[in-house]
Every structure is written in structure tokens, then in C-alpha cells.
Scaffold this motif. Sequence first.
Motif, PDB file in Angstrom:
ATOM      1  N   GLY A   1       0.497  -3.613  35.476  1.00 21.78           N
ATOM      2  CA  GLY A   1       0.528  -2.209  35.869  1.00 21.78           C
ATOM      3  C   GLY A   1      -0.340  -1.331  34.986  1.00 21.78           C
ATOM      4  N   PHE A   2      -0.131  -0.030  35.142  1.00 21.14           N
ATOM      5  CA  PHE A   2      -0.961   0.977  34.477  1.00 21.14           C
ATOM      6  C   PHE A   2      -0.051   1.977  33.764  1.00 21.14           C
ATOM      7  CE2 PHE A   2      -3.716   4.719  34.218  1.00 21.14           C
ATOM      8  CZ  PHE A   2      -4.901   4.134  33.779  1.00 21.14           C
ATOM      9  N   SER A   3      -0.384   2.300  32.528  1.00 21.42           N
ATOM     10  CA  SER A   3       0.399   3.249  31.746  1.00 21.42           C
ATOM     11  C   SER A   3      -0.023   4.674  32.074  1.00 21.42           C
ATOM     12  CB  SER A   3       0.212   2.983  30.251  1.00 21.42           C
ATOM     13  OG  SER A   3       0.767   4.037  29.475  1.00 21.42           O
ATOM     14  N   HIS A   4       0.929   5.476  32.585  1.00 22.58           N
ATOM     15  CA  HIS A   4       0.603   6.867  32.910  1.00 22.58           C
ATOM     16  C   HIS A   4       0.412   7.709  31.657  1.00 22.58           C
ATOM     17  CE1 HIS A   4       4.980   7.280  32.173  1.00 22.58           C
ATOM     18  NE2 HIS A   4       4.660   8.492  31.787  1.00 22.58           N
ATOM     19  N   ARG A   5       1.031   7.273  30.566  1.00 21.35           N
ATOM     20  CA  ARG A   5       0.946   8.057  29.325  1.00 21.35           C
ATOM     21  C   ARG A   5      -0.342   7.743  28.563  1.00 21.35           C
ATOM     22  NH1 ARG A   5       2.700   7.520  23.895  1.00 21.35           N
ATOM     23  NH2 ARG A   5       3.370   9.490  22.965  1.00 21.35           N
ATOM     24  N   GLN A   6      -0.669   6.460  28.461  1.00 14.78           N
ATOM     25  CA  GLN A   6      -1.855   6.058  27.706  1.00 14.78           C
ATOM     26  C   GLN A   6      -3.122   6.042  28.568  1.00 14.78           C
ATOM     27  OE1 GLN A   6      -1.699   5.462  24.513  1.00 14.78           O
ATOM     28  NE2 GLN A   6       0.480   5.131  24.095  1.00 14.78           N
ATOM     29  N   GLN A   7      -2.931   6.073  29.903  1.00  6.91           N
ATOM     30  CA  GLN A   7      -4.060   6.014  30.830  1.00  6.91           C
ATOM     31  C   GLN A   7      -4.904   4.751  30.605  1.00  6.91           C
ATOM     32  OE1 GLN A   7      -4.784   8.308  33.479  1.00  6.91           O
ATOM     33  NE2 GLN A   7      -2.646   8.705  32.955  1.00  6.91           N
ATOM     34  N   GLN A   8      -4.183   3.638  30.413  1.00  4.03           N
ATOM     35  CA  GLN A   8      -4.823   2.345  30.215  1.00  4.03           C
ATOM     36  C   GLN A   8      -3.976   1.266  30.887  1.00  4.03           C
ATOM     37  OE1 GLN A   8      -6.368   1.281  26.267  1.00  4.03           O
ATOM     38  NE2 GLN A   8      -5.795   3.326  25.570  1.00  4.03           N
ATOM     39  N   PRO A   9      -4.577   0.132  31.249  1.00  6.60           N
ATOM     40  CA  PRO A   9      -3.781  -0.974  31.779  1.00  6.60           C
ATOM     41  C   PRO A   9      -2.763  -1.459  30.733  1.00  6.60           C
ATOM     42  CG  PRO A   9      -6.111  -1.315  32.227  1.00  6.60           C
ATOM     43  CD  PRO A   9      -6.024  -0.154  31.289  1.00  6.60           C
ATOM     44  N   VAL A  10      -1.584  -1.816  31.223  1.00  3.67           N
ATOM     45  CA  VAL A  10      -0.520  -2.250  30.314  1.00  3.67           C
ATOM     46  C   VAL A  10      -0.929  -3.496  29.554  1.00  3.67           C
ATOM     47  CG1 VAL A  10       1.853  -3.103  30.210  1.00  3.67           C
ATOM     48  CG2 VAL A  10       1.279  -1.203  31.715  1.00  3.67           C
ATOM     49  N   TRP A  11      -1.583  -4.428  30.233  1.00  2.00           N
ATOM     50  CA  TRP A  11      -1.971  -5.673  29.557  1.00  2.00           C
ATOM     51  C   TRP A  11      -2.919  -5.396  28.391  1.00  2.00           C
ATOM     52  CZ3 TRP A  11      -0.057 -10.169  28.928  1.00  2.00           C
ATOM     53  CH2 TRP A  11      -0.825 -11.212  28.438  1.00  2.00           C
ATOM     54  N   LYS A  12      -3.811  -4.411  28.560  1.00  3.22           N
ATOM     55  CA  LYS A  12      -4.740  -4.063  27.489  1.00  3.22           C
ATOM     56  C   LYS A  12      -3.977  -3.489  26.290  1.00  3.22           C
ATOM     57  CE  LYS A  12      -8.974  -1.417  26.589  1.00  3.22           C
ATOM     58  NZ  LYS A  12      -8.479  -0.653  25.432  1.00  3.22           N
ATOM     59  N   LEU A  13      -3.000  -2.622  26.545  1.00  2.00           N
ATOM     60  CA  LEU A  13      -2.200  -2.045  25.467  1.00  2.00           C
ATOM     61  C   LEU A  13      -1.432  -3.127  24.714  1.00  2.00           C
ATOM     62  CD1 LEU A  13      -0.738   1.104  27.264  1.00  2.00           C
ATOM     63  CD2 LEU A  13      -2.446   1.092  25.439  1.00  2.00           C
ATOM     64  N   ILE A  14      -0.819  -4.055  25.456  1.00  2.00           N
ATOM     65  CA  ILE A  14      -0.025  -5.102  24.819  1.00  2.00           C
ATOM     66  C   ILE A  14      -0.916  -6.061  24.046  1.00  2.00           C
ATOM     67  CG2 ILE A  14       1.470  -7.083  25.281  1.00  2.00           C
ATOM     68  CD1 ILE A  14       2.714  -5.524  27.540  1.00  2.00           C
ATOM     69  N   SER A  15      -2.049  -6.426  24.623  1.00  2.94           N
ATOM     70  CA  SER A  15      -2.948  -7.362  23.939  1.00  2.94           C
ATOM     71  C   SER A  15      -3.489  -6.783  22.635  1.00  2.94           C
ATOM     72  CB  SER A  15      -4.110  -7.747  24.861  1.00  2.94           C
ATOM     73  OG  SER A  15      -4.889  -6.612  25.202  1.00  2.94           O
ATOM     74  N   GLU A  16      -3.618  -5.446  22.573  1.00  5.05           N
ATOM     75  CA  GLU A  16      -4.075  -4.818  21.334  1.00  5.05           C
ATOM     76  C   GLU A  16      -2.984  -4.793  20.269  1.00  5.05           C
ATOM     77  OE1 GLU A  16      -5.288  -0.984  22.585  1.00  5.05           O
ATOM     78  OE2 GLU A  16      -7.262  -1.627  23.343  1.00  5.05           O
ATOM     79  N   ARG A  17      -1.720  -4.685  20.698  1.00  6.45           N
ATOM     80  CA  ARG A  17      -0.596  -4.562  19.748  1.00  6.45           C
ATOM     81  C   ARG A  17       0.061  -5.900  19.435  1.00  6.45           C
ATOM     82  NH1 ARG A  17       1.801   0.529  19.155  1.00  6.45           N
ATOM     83  NH2 ARG A  17       0.395   2.176  19.844  1.00  6.45           N
TER      84      ARG A  17
END
Length: 328
Positions: free
Chosen positions: A85-101
Motif C-alpha cells: 500500500g501507500f502511506s498517506h502521511r509519508q506520501q511514499q510506498p509502505v514497502w519503501k518506508l519499511i525497507s529503509e527502517r
Amino acid sequence: MELSRLPGFLLRRGVKAVAVVLAIVVCNFLLIHAAPGDPASVIAGQSGAADERFLAQLREQFGLDKPFHVQLWIYLKGVLTLDLGFSHRQQQPVWKLISERLPATLLLTGAAFAFAVTAGITLGTLAARRVGRWADSLITILALTFYATPLFWVGLMLVLFFSVWLEWLPSFGMASVGVELSGIEAVLDVGKHLILPAATLGLFYLAVYARLTRATMLEVADQDFVKTARAKGVPEGQVVRRHVLRNALLPVITFAGIQAGQLIGGSILVETVFAWPGIGRLAFDALLARDYAVLLGVFFCTSVMVVLFNLVTDLLYAVVDPRVEVEG
């Protein structure tokens, strides 16, 4: 376990793991959407435009206007293709956010787990060999203290002592701010920032492993095969390593395999206290912002890791004690 049985075992456990993860995904989706409020209300409140027309537009944009079973089916199809999915708060794909963290969380939990298991087994062994003496009493008191103390309090006390008073270690973050480092200097800098959060997260589990190792070693030491080994004149150190400790490790491995997944949950609090940029901190921020997609993505990743930890635990059984047969 014979190597010829390994492919079949992995196949059976893989099928079960997929079923378990899918069931967890469905349960998490149901629980998240049962909570009051939705992302549209949060975004509208932050923008100061909370009229019904704007809310309807936002719900249509995020698919919240669709029937619940349709939302669930869309999400399941996305999970099967690793589209979280897509993060409405970060305006980025969820997978990208998780892979960075995720690497930061794996580093923290891996270091805490290694510290807890190594130190816990060592202290438990020492306590069992010095049972009834001052070393046993000291280890028992320390273990009970660490077990009963809340993680956030331990973290704050470590920061106060090592960062504020002694100024030995940094108190927050994963790396020094405003300093460009590379190579071994960057590794050492991350290592210094890792010590306090890893120690905070690992002390609780260290206490559990120390107490469990002590108890199981004392139980195994009374078995007939250990007494026979001593009667044959086998050196005491060899008796402890080959007969007592090796058999006493099975319950510890079981418990460690179960708690390895729990470390991810405990990291949420530790990452918040130490401003560690992992998925625990990401989940906390997503919870405050009602960012359902990110929360579900974090839950999905943690459930996969827990299932993998349990699989590795079963395999370690056969390594530690070849008499144990793992079945699918």
C-alpha cells in the motif's frame, strides 16, 4: 535430523507458514479497521477542512468508501504481490518506508538477542556451577531485578548514567548528527549508539535465560548419565560442556525462539526512548497518525520474522541434540 528429510520438512513448514501469515494478515486487518476513526478524519483535521465533502473525497482516494470485504480482498492481493500500500502521511510506498527502517531494527534486535543469549547462558552456567555460593546469589538477585524492572526505566537510567554523568556513550539516534564518517569510523560510531538501546532491550531477556539455564543445568546434573560420566573420571569441565550444558540448552533454545519474535515488539518502546530509526518507531508514529497501511505493513513484516524464527528454532533442535527428530 537426516539431511534427506530436510527438503520435505522445509516444504511442509513453508506451506504452514504461508497459511499462518495469511491468517495473521486477515486478523490484523480486522483489528485495525475495528478501531475508531480513519485516516481521512486525521488528514482532514490536520488540514483544517473537515467538511463532509472533503472527507468523502479523501475516503474515495484511499478506498475507504468501498465495502469492507472489497477492501480486504484488495489488501490481500497486494500482500501476495508484496504491495503493502501507500502511506498517506509519508506520501511514499509502505514497502519503501519499511525497507529503509528494517535494517536498523534488525541490527538492534539482533545485537540485543545475541547479548541476551550469550550473557544469559554464561551467567546461568556460572550460577549452576556455584550453586549456594555468593556468585549464585548475586546472579539471581541481578536477574530478578532486570526481569522486574520496566524497559523504559532501565533505558532512562542507562542514559542518565552513561550519557549524562559519565559522557561515555551517545544517548539517542543511530549515528552522530552533523558529522560525515565512512569506513571503520562509521561502523564504530553506529556501534557506540547501539550499546545503550541493545543493552536496554537485552537485559530483560538476559535475566530469563540466566534463570532458565541455571534451573535446567541443575536438573540435568542429577541425571544418571552425568553421574556415570563423573564416576568414569571424565574431567569436570568436559562433563559440564558435553553432557550437562548441551542437554540443558534445549529448553533455552525453545524459549529463545519464542522470544526472538517478541524482541520486535519490545523494540517499539526502546526505539522511542532512544530515537532509534527502526520499524518500531515507524509503527508508533503511524499509530498516532492513523496510518493504517504502514501499521499493517509493519505487522506483516514482524509476523513473517516470527514464523522464520520458529523455523530456525526447530532446526537448531536437531543441531544441538541429534536425537531430536523435527517433524512438519
